[in-house]
Write a protein that holds these residues in place. Structure first.
Motif, short mmCIF file in Angstrom:
data_model
loop_
_atom_site.label_atom_id
_atom_site.label_comp_id
_atom_site.label_asym_id
_atom_site.label_seq_id
_atom_site.Cartn_x
_atom_site.Cartn_y
_atom_site.Cartn_z
N LYS A 1 0.81 -1.22 0.00
CA LYS A 1 0.00 0.00 0.00
C LYS A 1 0.85 1.28 0.00
CE LYS A 1 -3.72 -2.37 2.39
NZ LYS A 1 -4.46 -2.53 3.64
N ILE A 2 2.13 1.14 0.23
CA ILE A 2 3.03 2.29 0.28
C ILE A 2 3.37 2.72 -1.14
CG2 ILE A 2 5.31 3.08 1.02
CD1 ILE A 2 5.09 0.98 3.29
N ASP A 3 3.29 4.02 -1.41
CA ASP A 3 3.62 4.55 -2.73
C ASP A 3 5.07 4.26 -3.10
OD1 ASP A 3 1.11 5.60 -3.18
OD2 ASP A 3 1.64 7.62 -2.49
N GLY A 4 5.28 3.81 -4.33
CA GLY A 4 6.63 3.63 -4.85
C GLY A 4 7.26 2.28 -4.59
N VAL A 5 6.53 1.37 -3.97
CA VAL A 5 7.11 0.06 -3.66
C VAL A 5 7.29 -0.74 -4.95
CG1 VAL A 5 6.69 -2.16 -2.52
CG2 VAL A 5 6.19 -0.05 -1.32
N GLU A 6 8.51 -1.25 -5.13
CA GLU A 6 8.82 -2.09 -6.28
C GLU A 6 9.13 -3.52 -5.85
OE1 GLU A 6 9.11 -1.38 -9.71
OE2 GLU A 6 8.10 0.52 -9.26
N VAL A 7 9.79 -3.67 -4.70
CA VAL A 7 10.22 -4.99 -4.23
C VAL A 7 9.90 -5.12 -2.76
CG1 VAL A 7 12.23 -6.49 -3.85
CG2 VAL A 7 12.11 -5.08 -5.89
N ILE A 8 9.37 -6.29 -2.39
CA ILE A 8 9.15 -6.62 -0.98
C ILE A 8 9.85 -7.95 -0.73
CG2 ILE A 8 7.45 -7.24 0.78
CD1 ILE A 8 5.45 -5.43 -0.74
N GLU A 9 10.70 -7.99 0.29
CA GLU A 9 11.40 -9.23 0.58
C GLU A 9 11.76 -9.34 2.05
OE1 GLU A 9 14.83 -9.36 -1.94
OE2 GLU A 9 16.02 -8.15 -0.60
N VAL A 10 11.99 -10.58 2.45
CA VAL A 10 12.43 -10.87 3.82
C VAL A 10 13.93 -10.60 3.88
CG1 VAL A 10 12.70 -12.69 5.55
CG2 VAL A 10 10.62 -12.61 4.12
N VAL A 11 14.33 -9.86 4.92
CA VAL A 11 15.76 -9.54 5.10
C VAL A 11 16.20 -9.94 6.50
CG1 VAL A 11 15.71 -7.64 3.44
CG2 VAL A 11 15.33 -7.16 5.85
N THR A 12 17.46 -10.23 6.64
CA THR A 12 18.01 -10.56 7.96
C THR A 12 18.14 -9.29 8.78
OG1 THR A 12 20.30 -10.22 7.26
CG2 THR A 12 19.38 -12.46 6.96
N ALA A 13 18.30 -9.48 10.07
CA ALA A 13 18.50 -8.33 10.96
C ALA A 13 19.77 -7.57 10.58
CB ALA A 13 18.55 -8.79 12.41
N GLU A 14 20.79 -8.30 10.19
CA GLU A 14 22.05 -7.68 9.79
C GLU A 14 21.85 -6.78 8.57
OE1 GLU A 14 26.29 -9.14 7.91
OE2 GLU A 14 25.32 -10.46 9.37
N ASP A 15 21.12 -7.27 7.57
CA ASP A 15 20.84 -6.47 6.38
C ASP A 15 19.95 -5.27 6.73
OD1 ASP A 15 22.37 -8.18 4.90
OD2 ASP A 15 20.69 -9.10 3.82
N TYR A 16 18.97 -5.50 7.59
CA TYR A 16 18.07 -4.43 8.01
C TYR A 16 18.86 -3.28 8.64
CZ TYR A 16 14.49 -2.02 10.74
OH TYR A 16 13.68 -1.06 11.30
N ILE A 17 19.80 -3.63 9.50
CA ILE A 17 20.63 -2.60 10.15
C ILE A 17 21.47 -1.86 9.11
CG2 ILE A 17 22.56 -2.27 11.76
CD1 ILE A 17 21.25 -4.55 13.44
N ALA A 18 21.95 -2.58 8.11
CA ALA A 18 22.71 -1.93 7.03
C ALA A 18 21.83 -0.91 6.29
CB ALA A 18 23.25 -2.97 6.06
N TYR A 19 20.57 -1.27 6.05
CA TYR A 19 19.65 -0.34 5.40
C TYR A 19 19.39 0.88 6.28
CZ TYR A 19 18.81 -4.11 2.07
OH TYR A 19 18.96 -5.09 1.12
N LEU A 20 19.28 0.65 7.59
CA LEU A 20 19.09 1.79 8.51
C LEU A 20 20.30 2.72 8.49
CD1 LEU A 20 17.51 0.20 11.72
CD2 LEU A 20 16.37 1.48 9.92
N ASN A 21 21.47 2.17 8.20
CA ASN A 21 22.70 2.96 8.19
C ASN A 21 23.02 3.54 6.81
OD1 ASN A 21 23.35 2.76 10.94
ND2 ASN A 21 24.14 0.70 10.63
N GLY A 22 22.02 3.60 5.93
CA GLY A 22 22.19 4.29 4.66
C GLY A 22 22.46 3.43 3.44
N LYS A 23 22.57 2.13 3.60
CA LYS A 23 22.78 1.26 2.45
C LYS A 23 21.48 1.18 1.65
CE LYS A 23 26.89 -0.36 3.81
NZ LYS A 23 28.10 -0.44 3.08
#
Length: 143
Positions: free
Chosen positions: A42-64
């Protein structure tokens, strides 16, 4: 950053920027994944939805961002600065170099005029004109 969560489900835009995430209690529970996916769609602009590990999630929070090929976190590309933006940056730097000098000359000219010192006022006016000519010349060289 430590977390007690092992998996998240995340939504990404076409450029790999994470838009939102939800915690997954069980990354192997298809019903939970489907339910979370529906809410993220439902979020505007979503192209991909996937399950990520906590480690990857933290990387995304840190600007990746999500690499569109590997699906893994990577550094975002360097921003591209246009020629116009480069000129504007240089023009601001030039203005910064001259602004205090011009302000001081203006103040000195006013003081000289108010005190009746016409010779000093004339000399300062000539210096002001020379400074403005140099400033204008530097700006024109940017074109």
């Amino acid at each position: 950053m430590n977390t007690n969560v092992n998996y998240y489900i995340s939504a990404f835009d076409k450029n790999g920027k994470r838009l939102a995430s939800n915690i997954l209690n069980n990354a192997r529970d298809d019903k939970e994944i489907k339910k979370n996916s529906e809410s993220l769609k439902k979020i505007d602009g979503v192209e991909v939805i996937e399950v990520v590990t906590a480690e990857d999630y933290i990387a995304y929070l840190n600007g990746k961002i999500r690499d569109t090929t590997t699906g893994k976190p990577v550094d975002p590309p360097e921003p591209v600065i246009s020629a116009e933006e480069t000129r504007a940056i240089k023009a601001n730097a030039i203005a910064g170099n001259y602004s205090s000098q011009i302000a001081e000359l203006k103040d000195a000219m006013i003081t000289a005029q108010l005190s009746g010192d016409t010779d000093l006022a004339k000399s300062l006016t000539e210096e002001y004109k020379a400074t403005m000519d140099a400033y204008t010349k530097e700006l024109e060289e940017l074109k």
